[in-house]
Scaffold this motif. Structure first.
Motif, short mmCIF file in Angstrom:
data_model
loop_
_atom_site.label_atom_id
_atom_site.label_comp_id
_atom_site.label_asym_id
_atom_site.label_seq_id
_atom_site.Cartn_x
_atom_site.Cartn_y
_atom_site.Cartn_z
N ILE A 8 65.99 50.53 23.00
CA ILE A 8 65.46 51.90 22.96
C ILE A 8 64.71 52.12 21.64
CG2 ILE A 8 66.07 54.35 22.91
CD1 ILE A 8 68.39 53.56 24.83
N LEU A 9 65.25 51.63 20.54
CA LEU A 9 64.56 51.75 19.26
C LEU A 9 63.23 51.00 19.29
CD1 LEU A 9 67.34 51.43 16.55
CD2 LEU A 9 66.19 53.48 17.37
N GLU A 10 63.21 49.87 19.96
CA GLU A 10 61.97 49.08 20.06
C GLU A 10 60.87 49.88 20.77
OE1 GLU A 10 59.68 45.97 19.07
OE2 GLU A 10 61.80 46.08 18.58
N GLN A 11 61.24 50.73 21.72
CA GLN A 11 60.26 51.53 22.46
C GLN A 11 59.57 52.57 21.58
OE1 GLN A 11 62.48 53.19 25.71
NE2 GLN A 11 62.14 51.41 27.01
N VAL A 12 60.26 53.09 20.58
CA VAL A 12 59.67 54.13 19.73
C VAL A 12 59.11 53.58 18.42
CG1 VAL A 12 61.11 55.95 20.69
CG2 VAL A 12 61.87 54.77 18.64
N LEU A 13 59.32 52.30 18.16
CA LEU A 13 58.87 51.68 16.92
C LEU A 13 57.37 51.86 16.73
CD1 LEU A 13 60.04 49.90 14.60
CD2 LEU A 13 59.29 47.93 15.91
N ASN A 14 56.99 52.47 15.60
CA ASN A 14 55.58 52.71 15.24
C ASN A 14 54.84 53.63 16.20
OD1 ASN A 14 55.50 50.97 12.88
ND2 ASN A 14 55.59 49.27 14.32
N ARG A 15 55.55 54.33 17.08
CA ARG A 15 54.88 55.12 18.10
C ARG A 15 55.11 56.62 17.99
NH1 ARG A 15 56.58 50.89 22.18
NH2 ARG A 15 54.82 49.48 22.11
#
Length: 75
Positions: A8-15
């Motif tokens: 889930i954190l990967e989905q919002v990373l830098n976004r």
């Protein structure tokens, strides 16, 4: 399919902004730039809301021990 927390954190990373609640009652919002398995976080454009308004903190490293929770931010 069940998602793992780091997925889930990967989905919002830098976004998109994330909202982080810390021990001691502090709450910070910023763009998640990086993280590790210990929940150490790197935020860009970090801001903290206080009684006097918003304090801009800029780039911030948060030690994972202090994180209570992290959530995608609602703007």
């Amino acid at each position: 399919m069940t998602k793992r927390p780091l997925d889930i954190l990967e989905q919002v990373l830098n976004r998109q902004p994330v909202f982080i609640s810390l021990k001691g009652g502090r709450e910070i919002r910023g763009i998640l730039q990086g993280y590790d398995v210990h929940m150490n976080l790197v935020l860009d454009g970090a801001e903290e809301e206080t009684d006097g308004g918003v304090v801009r903190l800029g780039t911030l490293i948060v030690r994972g021990d202090n994180v209570i929770y992290i959530s995608p931010s609602i703007e």
